[in-house]
Write a protein that holds these residues in place. Structure first.
Motif, PDB file in Angstrom:
ATOM      1  N   ALA A 275       0.840  -1.207   0.000  1.00 18.17           N
ATOM      2  CA  ALA A 275       0.000   0.000   0.000  1.00 18.17           C
ATOM      3  C   ALA A 275       0.872   1.253   0.000  1.00 18.17           C
ATOM      4  CB  ALA A 275      -0.930  -0.005   1.216  1.00 18.17           C
ATOM      5  N   ARG A 276       1.926   1.262   0.801  1.00 15.07           N
ATOM      6  CA  ARG A 276       2.836   2.423   0.840  1.00 15.07           C
ATOM      7  C   ARG A 276       3.546   2.594  -0.505  1.00 15.07           C
ATOM      8  NH1 ARG A 276       3.447   4.610   6.059  1.00 15.07           N
ATOM      9  NH2 ARG A 276       3.645   3.191   7.840  1.00 15.07           N
ATOM     10  N   SER A 277       3.892   1.489  -1.124  1.00 15.13           N
ATOM     11  CA  SER A 277       4.657   1.536  -2.391  1.00 15.13           C
ATOM     12  C   SER A 277       3.855   2.145  -3.523  1.00 15.13           C
ATOM     13  CB  SER A 277       5.118   0.123  -2.786  1.00 15.13           C
ATOM     14  OG  SER A 277       5.908  -0.435  -1.772  1.00 15.13           O
ATOM     15  N   LYS A 278       2.529   2.204  -3.406  1.00 14.13           N
ATOM     16  CA  LYS A 278       1.694   2.743  -4.487  1.00 14.13           C
ATOM     17  C   LYS A 278       1.764   4.268  -4.563  1.00 14.13           C
ATOM     18  CE  LYS A 278      -1.566  -0.988  -5.024  1.00 14.13           C
ATOM     19  NZ  LYS A 278      -2.954  -1.400  -5.160  1.00 14.13           N
ATOM     20  N   THR A 284       9.936   7.939  -5.970  1.00 14.74           N
ATOM     21  CA  THR A 284      11.101   8.851  -5.991  1.00 14.74           C
ATOM     22  C   THR A 284      12.116   8.491  -4.918  1.00 14.74           C
ATOM     23  OG1 THR A 284      10.035  10.413  -4.473  1.00 14.74           O
ATOM     24  CG2 THR A 284       9.648  10.737  -6.824  1.00 14.74           C
ATOM     25  N   MET A 285      11.667   7.782  -3.867  1.00 18.47           N
ATOM     26  CA  MET A 285      12.570   7.463  -2.752  1.00 18.47           C
ATOM     27  C   MET A 285      13.367   6.192  -2.982  1.00 18.47           C
ATOM     28  SD  MET A 285      10.035   8.321   0.421  1.00 18.47           S
ATOM     29  CE  MET A 285      11.082   7.515   1.616  1.00 18.47           C
ATOM     30  N   GLY A 286      12.982   5.396  -3.937  1.00 17.92           N
ATOM     31  CA  GLY A 286      13.662   4.118  -4.136  1.00 17.92           C
ATOM     32  C   GLY A 286      13.125   3.084  -3.167  1.00 17.92           C
ATOM     33  N   LYS A 287      13.983   2.556  -2.313  1.00 18.38           N
ATOM     34  CA  LYS A 287      13.574   1.483  -1.401  1.00 18.38           C
ATOM     35  C   LYS A 287      12.890   2.059  -0.167  1.00 18.38           C
ATOM     36  CE  LYS A 287      15.469  -2.626   0.881  1.00 18.38           C
ATOM     37  NZ  LYS A 287      14.454  -3.533   0.341  1.00 18.38           N
ATOM     38  N   ILE A 288      11.702   1.546   0.175  1.00 23.85           N
ATOM     39  CA  ILE A 288      11.019   1.953   1.403  1.00 23.85           C
ATOM     40  C   ILE A 288      10.736   0.707   2.239  1.00 23.85           C
ATOM     41  CG2 ILE A 288       9.943   3.957   0.311  1.00 23.85           C
ATOM     42  CD1 ILE A 288       7.260   2.334   0.504  1.00 23.85           C
ATOM     43  N   THR A 289      10.392   0.927   3.505  1.00 25.25           N
ATOM     44  CA  THR A 289      10.071  -0.178   4.409  1.00 25.25           C
ATOM     45  C   THR A 289       8.671   0.023   4.973  1.00 25.25           C
ATOM     46  OG1 THR A 289      10.841   0.918   6.426  1.00 25.25           O
ATOM     47  CG2 THR A 289      12.514  -0.205   5.108  1.00 25.25           C
ATOM     48  N   VAL A 290       8.220  -0.954   5.769  1.00 20.10           N
ATOM     49  CA  VAL A 290       6.889  -0.831   6.386  1.00 20.10           C
ATOM     50  C   VAL A 290       6.860   0.316   7.392  1.00 20.10           C
ATOM     51  CG1 VAL A 290       6.020  -3.183   6.115  1.00 20.10           C
ATOM     52  CG2 VAL A 290       7.557  -2.652   8.012  1.00 20.10           C
ATOM     53  N   ASP A 291       8.040   0.741   7.879  1.00 22.20           N
ATOM     54  CA  ASP A 291       8.097   1.831   8.857  1.00 22.20           C
ATOM     55  C   ASP A 291       8.193   3.213   8.213  1.00 22.20           C
ATOM     56  OD1 ASP A 291       7.973   0.205  11.112  1.00 22.20           O
ATOM     57  OD2 ASP A 291      10.141  -0.122  11.149  1.00 22.20           O
ATOM     58  N   SER A 292       8.473   3.283   6.915  1.00 23.30           N
ATOM     59  CA  SER A 292       8.660   4.584   6.256  1.00 23.30           C
ATOM     60  C   SER A 292       7.386   5.419   6.348  1.00 23.30           C
ATOM     61  CB  SER A 292       9.031   4.390   4.783  1.00 23.30           C
ATOM     62  OG  SER A 292      10.216   3.633   4.669  1.00 23.30           O
ATOM     63  N   PRO A 293       7.493   6.692   6.791  1.00 24.71           N
ATOM     64  CA  PRO A 293       6.289   7.528   6.903  1.00 24.71           C
ATOM     65  C   PRO A 293       5.833   8.059   5.546  1.00 24.71           C
ATOM     66  CG  PRO A 293       8.212   8.772   7.598  1.00 24.71           C
ATOM     67  CD  PRO A 293       8.704   7.402   7.253  1.00 24.71           C
ATOM     68  N   VAL A 294       5.373   7.126   4.700  1.00 26.74           N
ATOM     69  CA  VAL A 294       4.902   7.466   3.357  1.00 26.74           C
ATOM     70  C   VAL A 294       3.379   7.333   3.337  1.00 26.74           C
ATOM     71  CG1 VAL A 294       4.944   6.771   0.929  1.00 26.74           C
ATOM     72  CG2 VAL A 294       7.048   6.704   2.284  1.00 26.74           C
ATOM     73  N   PRO A 295       2.657   8.356   2.840  1.00 28.10           N
ATOM     74  CA  PRO A 295       1.188   8.274   2.831  1.00 28.10           C
ATOM     75  C   PRO A 295       0.682   7.087   2.006  1.00 28.10           C
ATOM     76  CG  PRO A 295       1.936  10.508   2.343  1.00 28.10           C
ATOM     77  CD  PRO A 295       3.143   9.633   2.293  1.00 28.10           C
TER      78      PRO A 295
END
Length: 561
Positions: A275-278, A284-295
């Motif tokens: 869901a965050r990856s969408k 633009t950030m490349g690799k994200i994790t489940v903890d990344s504060p991405v909307p």
């Protein structure tokens, strides 16, 4: 008392000139000895006091001299060209010396002697030279105490008067107090909330561009800071749900335990990351994790759970997916959770939210009062955890920027950082413990306010460099605080059960030496809404009860809307 010490005491009584009955009795009392040193130890000693001299001092006009030799009072001992200051810890009658008094003292510090007046100046904490048995003991005067408690030039806030004087101001060194955390302790009804408001008002006055965040679980402090602070509650907090990390998501969305919980966590981790990856931000950030504060959209998370469930074969249990999906639907539709799980909060407002909460810029309101009394009880600790973690993460990622320090004040702290026997492994306990241990490296100060220090995690209280203790009625609480305080404060600590309302003992980094303080009165408009109701007065009033009950029921049903 052994023969040598008894002889020293007798010599003192023979040498001490008579006082009293003269017009300058006050000056004479201060200049004449009241006792003698019997034994010396590292942190404290034993002394003998003359009962007749104590009675003479009691009638003195100087309140400090009048209390000389009593428990909690200060006395001074001449050592060479210096005065050694000590606090009387306890007293007992010495039946063998015919009415003398034996007392234990704790050394506080030393100062130089003014040649002309004999007073103390240049006071400093610690002892470099000890007295010897037989050294004479004198009352500490108000003039001495004024020198001892005088500010050494560091930034300080004045919060009250030093006991037993009427005019010596008690100051707290702001940098020292905030640099190593502080705790305000006191039983219910001792004036703890008003005292906390007083200290915060004084800090705001001293630093009008400060950055203070206060967690207020009962909605008491909104009234105290309506003019000088930003008041946030469920009606205007607007805290985006996607700021939660994975652990906090689990606390809110998962209700299972044991093996089922691990299964649910694995499903949630996979779906949350997708869901965050969408979000375009994730690309633009490349690799994200489940903890990344991405909307992310709640509907996207719900759809991912639905898709995963659709891939199951008939033999696999779909219950874990249904549990998560049901909880998500509940959060989206229940109006009580709208302050956090509203569909309007999906935009990337992280910078604006942090700037508003941390008061950057302060815009003349250096404190943010976050009233969590209206937050549903099942997610209150998670909301506090998110706010506390945002303070910590902001400080860590802002190290390169030399960001401004932030003071995080937590009322009812024992609810969020409980002792080991009450610990539930919640994220709020972990983050507040981490702030207590590591926060000062990153410019975070922690202020803990609690009425039950014995229910607070021991490691957290021990990290507080300044302890402000009001009256504690419970034996366990008293013992717990004594264990956390430095040895030199023992004489003061014994008076904790006898403190009056709005009196406290302060020891640690924020003060030069341990002191007993009577807090200043606070203006009516600056007090928190924590006054005890008068049952008799309210029960005497009559009329309008039916309408009042109807209004309460209406608010109750609409959950304050």
């Amino acid at each position: 008392m052994d023969d040598v010490n008894k002889q020293a005491f007798n010599d003192f009584e023979d040498a001490a000139p008579a006082a009293g009955g003269t017009s300058n009795a006050s000056a004479e009392n201060a200049m004449q000895p009241i006792g003698v040193v019997l034994e010396i130890a590292g942190s404290g000693s034993q002394i003998a006091l003359d009962l007749q001299r104590l009675n003479e001092c009691m009638a003195d006009e100087d309140p400090s001299v009048a209390l000389a030799g009593q428990v909690g009072s200060q006395i001074k001992i001449r050592v060479g060209n210096a005065w050694l200051l000590a606090s009387v810890r306890n007293q007992k009658q010495d039946r063998r010396s015919g009415g003398g008094i034996i007392a234990n003292i704790d050394f506080l510090g030393e100062g130089n002697e003014e040649k002309l007046t004999g007073r103390i100046n240049g006071f400093r904490r610690g002892v470099t030279r000890y007295p010897i048995p037989g050294a004479l003991i004198y009352p500490a005067t108000t003039a001495d105490l004024r020198q001892i408690y005088a500010s050494d030039g560091r930034s300080n806030i004045q919060i009250g008067t030093v006991y037993p004087t009427k005019d010596i101001r008690a100051g707290l060194y702001i940098d020292a107090m905030l640099g190593k955390h502080f705790a305000l302790l006191g039983s219910t009804g001792t004036g703890k909330s008003t005292s906390a408001a007083l200290i915060l008002h004084r800090i705001c006055d001293a630093a009008p561009d400060g950055h203070i965040v206060m967690i207020d679980p009962h909605g008491e402090y909104s009234a105290a800071f309506r003019n000088t602070g930003l008041i946030l509650d469920v009606s205007n907090l607007q805290m985006p749900y996607w700021l939660m990390n994975f652990e906090e998501h689990c606390e809110v969305l998962l209700s299972s335990s044991g093996n089922d919980r691990q299964t649910d966590q694995d499903i949630l981790a996979k779906c949350l990351l997708r869901a965050r990856s969408k979000n375009r931000l994730a690309e633009t950030m490349g690799k994200i994790t489940v903890d990344s504060p991405v909307p992310y959209l709640l509907s996207d998370l719900s759809n991912e759970v639905q898709n995963e469930m659709g891939k199951l074969d008939k033999a696999t249990n779909s219950a874990p997916y249904m549990r998560i999906k049901t909880k998500l639907d509940e959060l989206k539709t229940d109006p009580r959770y709208q302050f956090m799980f509203s569909g309007m909060l999906v935009g990337d407002t992280m910078a604006e939210f942090l700037a508003r909460i941390f008061r950057m810029p302060s815009a003349g309101k250096p404190i943010a009062i976050i009233d969590v009394s209206g937050v549903p009880s099942d997610i209150t600790s998670t909301v506090v955890a998110v706010l506390s973690r945002l303070v910590f993460d902001f400080a860590i990622w802002g190290r390169e920027e030399r960001t401004r320090p932030i003071l995080l004040v937590c009322e009812e702290a024992h609810r969020y950082v409980p002792s080991e026997k009450n610990a539930d492994g919640s994220s709020v306990g972990k983050i507040l413990s981490r702030i207590a241990k590591e926060g000062r490296k990153y410019g975070i100060s922690l202020g803990l306010i609690t009425q039950r220090p014995s229910d607070l995690a021991e490691g957290v209280l021990s990290q507080c460099g300044t302890i402000i203790s009001m009256r504690l009625n419970n034996d366990r609480d008293q013992a717990f605080v004594k264990a956390a305080m430095p040895e030199g404060a023992r004489g003061f600590l014994d008076s904790i059960p006898a403190l009056r309302n709005r009196e406290c003992i302060i020891c640690g980094e924020g003060v030069a030496i341990p002191i007993r303080v009577s807090f200043d009165n606070l203006d009516e408009q600056k007090r928190p809404a924590s006054e005890d109701p008068s049952f008799v007065d309210l029960w005497r009033q009559s009329g309008g009860e039916e309408e009042r009950v109807h209004r309460i029921v209406q608010r109750w049903r609409s959950q304050g809307k």
